[in-house]
Design a protein around this motif. Sequence first.
Motif, mmCIF file in Angstrom:
data_model
loop_
_atom_site.group_PDB
_atom_site.id
_atom_site.type_symbol
_atom_site.label_atom_id
_atom_site.label_comp_id
_atom_site.label_asym_id
_atom_site.label_seq_id
_atom_site.Cartn_x
_atom_site.Cartn_y
_atom_site.Cartn_z
ATOM 1 N N THR A 72 0.804 -1.219 0.000
ATOM 2 C CA THR A 72 0.000 0.000 0.000
ATOM 3 C C THR A 72 0.840 1.273 0.000
ATOM 4 O OG1 THR A 72 -0.116 -0.277 2.373
ATOM 5 C CG2 THR A 72 -2.003 -0.999 1.112
ATOM 6 N N GLY A 73 1.961 1.221 0.702
ATOM 7 C CA GLY A 73 2.761 2.442 0.825
ATOM 8 C C GLY A 73 3.868 2.571 -0.189
ATOM 9 N N LYS A 74 3.885 1.724 -1.186
ATOM 10 C CA LYS A 74 4.951 1.787 -2.182
ATOM 11 C C LYS A 74 4.957 3.143 -2.892
ATOM 12 C CE LYS A 74 2.837 0.685 -6.492
ATOM 13 N NZ LYS A 74 3.138 0.069 -7.776
ATOM 14 N N HIS A 75 3.807 3.740 -2.935
ATOM 15 C CA HIS A 75 3.680 5.022 -3.622
ATOM 16 C C HIS A 75 4.447 6.131 -2.895
ATOM 17 C CE1 HIS A 75 2.278 7.849 -6.364
ATOM 18 N NE2 HIS A 75 1.116 7.347 -6.612
ATOM 19 N N HIS A 76 4.820 5.835 -1.646
ATOM 20 C CA HIS A 76 5.526 6.842 -0.859
ATOM 21 C C HIS A 76 7.040 6.718 -0.986
ATOM 22 C CE1 HIS A 76 2.365 8.857 1.536
ATOM 23 N NE2 HIS A 76 1.678 7.885 1.011
ATOM 24 N N PHE A 77 7.502 5.704 -1.665
ATOM 25 C CA PHE A 77 8.946 5.526 -1.839
ATOM 26 C C PHE A 77 9.475 6.471 -2.909
ATOM 27 C CE2 PHE A 77 8.307 2.081 0.860
ATOM 28 C CZ PHE A 77 9.531 1.583 1.245
ATOM 29 N N SER A 78 10.748 6.764 -2.808
ATOM 30 C CA SER A 78 11.360 7.680 -3.767
ATOM 31 C C SER A 78 11.089 7.161 -5.178
ATOM 32 C CB SER A 78 12.848 7.768 -3.481
ATOM 33 O OG SER A 78 13.083 7.471 -2.130
ATOM 34 N N PRO A 79 11.782 6.066 -5.552
ATOM 35 C CA PRO A 79 11.397 5.450 -6.818
ATOM 36 C C PRO A 79 10.233 4.524 -6.490
ATOM 37 C CG PRO A 79 13.690 4.921 -6.201
ATOM 38 C CD PRO A 79 12.973 5.445 -4.991
ATOM 39 N N LEU A 80 9.131 4.760 -7.050
ATOM 40 C CA LEU A 80 7.939 3.973 -6.780
ATOM 41 C C LEU A 80 8.222 2.473 -6.727
ATOM 42 C CD1 LEU A 80 5.082 4.765 -6.272
ATOM 43 C CD2 LEU A 80 4.562 4.208 -8.619
ATOM 44 N N GLU A 81 9.086 2.026 -7.620
ATOM 45 C CA GLU A 81 9.378 0.596 -7.709
ATOM 46 C C GLU A 81 10.402 0.144 -6.670
ATOM 47 O OE1 GLU A 81 12.573 0.796 -11.171
ATOM 48 O OE2 GLU A 81 10.580 1.444 -11.776
ATOM 49 N N LYS A 82 10.979 1.112 -5.963
ATOM 50 C CA LYS A 82 12.012 0.789 -4.974
ATOM 51 C C LYS A 82 11.545 -0.259 -3.972
ATOM 52 C CE LYS A 82 16.040 1.480 -3.138
ATOM 53 N NZ LYS A 82 16.340 2.844 -2.680
ATOM 54 N N MET A 83 10.330 -0.124 -3.522
ATOM 55 C CA MET A 83 9.801 -1.032 -2.516
ATOM 56 C C MET A 83 9.811 -2.486 -2.988
ATOM 57 S SD MET A 83 6.265 -0.720 -0.375
ATOM 58 C CE MET A 83 6.087 -1.643 1.153
ATOM 59 N N GLU A 84 9.175 -2.749 -4.103
ATOM 60 C CA GLU A 84 9.141 -4.135 -4.590
ATOM 61 C C GLU A 84 10.528 -4.568 -5.053
ATOM 62 O OE1 GLU A 84 6.336 -2.647 -7.764
ATOM 63 O OE2 GLU A 84 7.475 -4.109 -8.884
ATOM 64 N N GLN A 85 11.320 -3.620 -5.518
ATOM 65 C CA GLN A 85 12.675 -3.953 -5.953
ATOM 66 C C GLN A 85 13.483 -4.482 -4.777
ATOM 67 O OE1 GLN A 85 14.513 -3.584 -9.239
ATOM 68 N NE2 GLN A 85 12.406 -4.254 -9.440
ATOM 69 N N LEU A 86 13.372 -3.794 -3.650
ATOM 70 C CA LEU A 86 14.095 -4.207 -2.452
ATOM 71 C C LEU A 86 13.586 -5.562 -1.968
ATOM 72 C CD1 LEU A 86 14.176 -0.773 -0.629
ATOM 73 C CD2 LEU A 86 16.139 -2.064 -1.506
ATOM 74 N N LEU A 87 12.308 -5.723 -1.986
ATOM 75 C CA LEU A 87 11.710 -6.981 -1.543
ATOM 76 C C LEU A 87 12.175 -8.132 -2.435
ATOM 77 C CD1 LEU A 87 8.123 -5.720 -0.698
ATOM 78 C CD2 LEU A 87 9.829 -6.609 0.896
ATOM 79 N N LYS A 88 12.123 -7.913 -3.708
ATOM 80 C CA LYS A 88 12.547 -8.960 -4.655
ATOM 81 C C LYS A 88 14.023 -9.272 -4.465
ATOM 82 C CE LYS A 88 9.143 -7.968 -8.219
ATOM 83 N NZ LYS A 88 8.917 -7.461 -9.588
ATOM 84 N N LYS A 89 14.787 -8.222 -4.229
ATOM 85 C CA LYS A 89 16.235 -8.400 -4.030
ATOM 86 C C LYS A 89 16.507 -9.224 -2.779
ATOM 87 C CE LYS A 89 18.988 -5.103 -5.095
ATOM 88 N NZ LYS A 89 19.717 -3.821 -5.110
ATOM 89 N N GLU A 90 15.601 -9.090 -1.826
ATOM 90 C CA GLU A 90 15.760 -9.843 -0.574
ATOM 91 C C GLU A 90 15.173 -11.246 -0.674
ATOM 92 O OE1 GLU A 90 14.230 -7.471 2.545
ATOM 93 O OE2 GLU A 90 15.820 -5.988 2.409
#
Length: 115
Positions: A72-90
Amino acid sequence: MAKAAPEENIYDIIYDVVRAVPKGRVTSYGAVAAAIGVKSGARMVGYAMNACHNAKPKVPAHRVVNRNGMLTGKHHFSPLEKMEQLLKKEGVMVVDDKVLDFEQLFWDPVKELTL
DNA sequence: TACCTGACGGGCC
DNA sequence: GGGCCCGCCAGGT
Protein backbone atom coordinates in the motif's frame (compact mmCIF):
# COMPACT_ATOMS: atom_id res chain seq x y z
CA MET A 1 16.44 -5.89 20.73
CA ALA A 2 12.85 -5.14 21.24
CA LYS A 3 12.13 -3.92 24.73
CA ALA A 4 12.07 -0.31 23.70
CA ALA A 5 12.06 1.89 26.76
CA PRO A 6 8.65 3.47 27.34
CA GLU A 7 10.51 6.75 27.43
CA GLU A 8 11.07 6.40 23.71
CA ASN A 9 8.58 7.92 21.37
CA ILE A 10 6.03 5.76 19.64
CA TYR A 11 7.75 6.31 16.32
CA ASP A 12 11.09 5.21 17.68
CA ILE A 13 9.54 2.03 19.00
CA ILE A 14 7.89 1.39 15.67
CA TYR A 15 11.17 1.94 13.85
CA ASP A 16 12.88 -0.46 16.22
CA VAL A 17 10.33 -3.16 15.53
CA VAL A 18 10.44 -2.62 11.78
CA ARG A 19 14.24 -2.70 11.81
CA ALA A 20 13.96 -5.96 13.70
CA VAL A 21 12.35 -7.54 10.68
CA PRO A 22 14.87 -9.99 9.20
CA LYS A 23 15.79 -9.78 5.54
CA GLY A 24 13.51 -11.72 3.25
CA ARG A 25 10.66 -11.34 5.70
CA VAL A 26 7.70 -9.00 5.84
CA THR A 27 5.30 -7.82 8.51
CA SER A 28 2.06 -5.94 8.70
CA TYR A 29 1.18 -2.56 10.18
CA GLY A 30 -1.29 -4.20 12.56
CA ALA A 31 1.36 -6.66 13.76
CA VAL A 32 3.78 -3.86 14.52
CA ALA A 33 1.02 -1.85 16.13
CA ALA A 34 0.09 -4.79 18.32
CA ALA A 35 3.77 -5.32 19.13
CA ILE A 36 4.07 -1.83 20.51
CA GLY A 37 0.80 -2.20 22.33
CA VAL A 38 -1.24 -0.02 20.02
CA LYS A 39 -3.80 -2.50 18.81
CA SER A 40 -5.75 -0.12 16.61
CA GLY A 41 -2.69 1.96 15.89
CA ALA A 42 -2.09 0.39 12.52
CA ARG A 43 -2.74 3.79 11.03
CA MET A 44 -0.27 5.36 13.36
CA VAL A 45 2.34 2.82 12.32
CA GLY A 46 1.86 3.72 8.70
CA TYR A 47 2.00 7.36 9.61
CA ALA A 48 5.25 6.75 11.44
CA MET A 49 6.58 5.15 8.28
CA ASN A 50 5.73 8.37 6.51
CA ALA A 51 8.13 10.07 8.90
CA CYS A 52 10.75 7.32 8.52
CA HIS A 53 12.78 9.77 6.48
CA ASN A 54 13.40 11.47 9.82
CA ALA A 55 14.87 8.31 11.31
CA LYS A 56 18.66 8.20 11.25
CA PRO A 57 18.86 4.46 10.62
CA LYS A 58 16.90 3.76 7.52
CA VAL A 59 13.71 1.93 8.34
CA PRO A 60 12.97 -1.04 6.04
CA ALA A 61 9.46 0.21 5.45
CA HIS A 62 9.45 -1.88 2.31
CA ARG A 63 9.18 -4.89 4.59
CA VAL A 64 6.00 -3.52 6.07
CA VAL A 65 2.81 -4.18 4.18
CA ASN A 66 -0.85 -4.11 5.04
CA ARG A 67 -2.88 -7.04 6.31
CA ASN A 68 -3.58 -8.09 2.73
CA GLY A 69 0.12 -8.31 1.94
CA MET A 70 -0.29 -5.47 -0.49
CA LEU A 71 2.38 -2.78 -0.85
CA THR A 72 0.00 0.00 0.00
CA GLY A 73 2.76 2.44 0.83
CA LYS A 74 4.95 1.79 -2.18
CA HIS A 75 3.68 5.02 -3.62
CA HIS A 76 5.53 6.84 -0.86
CA PHE A 77 8.95 5.53 -1.84
CA SER A 78 11.36 7.68 -3.77
CA PRO A 79 11.40 5.45 -6.82
CA LEU A 80 7.94 3.97 -6.78
CA GLU A 81 9.38 0.60 -7.71
CA LYS A 82 12.01 0.79 -4.97
CA MET A 83 9.80 -1.03 -2.52
CA GLU A 84 9.14 -4.13 -4.59
CA GLN A 85 12.67 -3.95 -5.95
CA LEU A 86 14.10 -4.21 -2.45
CA LEU A 87 11.71 -6.98 -1.54
CA LYS A 88 12.55 -8.96 -4.65
CA LYS A 89 16.23 -8.40 -4.03
CA GLU A 90 15.76 -9.84 -0.57
CA GLY A 91 14.03 -12.86 -2.00
CA VAL A 92 10.45 -11.73 -1.50
CA MET A 93 8.29 -12.33 -4.51
CA VAL A 94 6.18 -9.31 -5.34
CA VAL A 95 3.54 -9.41 -8.02
CA ASP A 96 0.81 -6.90 -8.72
CA ASP A 97 2.13 -4.79 -5.85
CA LYS A 98 1.48 -7.56 -3.37
CA VAL A 99 3.69 -10.07 -1.55
CA LEU A 100 3.41 -13.69 -2.59
CA ASP A 101 3.21 -16.28 0.19
CA PHE A 102 2.68 -13.36 2.50
CA GLU A 103 1.53 -15.67 5.29
CA GLN A 104 4.70 -17.70 4.76
CA LEU A 105 7.03 -14.72 4.78
CA PHE A 106 5.02 -12.99 7.46
CA TRP A 107 7.15 -12.10 10.47
CA ASP A 108 5.23 -11.55 13.66
CA PRO A 109 7.10 -9.08 15.92
CA VAL A 110 4.85 -9.88 18.85
CA LYS A 111 5.80 -13.53 18.60
CA GLU A 112 9.45 -13.06 17.67
CA LEU A 113 9.97 -10.31 20.17
CA THR A 114 8.11 -12.34 22.76
CA LEU A 115 6.14 -9.40 23.92
C1' DT B 1 -7.29 27.17 16.91
C1' DA B 2 -9.99 23.96 14.34
C1' DC B 3 -10.81 20.70 10.69
C1' DC B 4 -9.28 17.07 7.64
C1' DT B 5 -6.63 13.68 5.85
C1' DG B 6 -3.83 9.63 6.25
C1' DA B 7 1.39 3.81 4.37
C1' DC B 8 -4.85 0.19 8.51
C1' DG B 9 -7.74 -3.02 10.87
C1' DG B 10 -11.66 -5.01 12.39
C1' DG B 11 -16.62 -5.19 13.07
C1' DC B 12 -21.19 -4.70 11.37
C1' DC B 13 -24.92 -4.62 7.90
C1' DG C 1 -19.75 -13.05 0.34
C1' DG C 2 -19.16 -8.19 -0.32
C1' DG C 3 -19.44 -3.44 0.98
C1' DC C 4 -19.66 0.18 4.40
C1' DC C 5 -18.57 2.47 8.73
C1' DC C 6 -16.19 3.37 12.86
C1' DG C 7 -12.10 3.75 15.72
C1' DC C 8 -6.85 5.08 16.66
C1' DC C 9 -3.37 9.21 16.92
C1' DA C 10 -0.74 12.61 14.87
C1' DG C 11 0.65 16.04 11.65
C1' DG C 12 -0.33 19.49 8.08
C1' DT C 13 -3.01 23.17 6.24
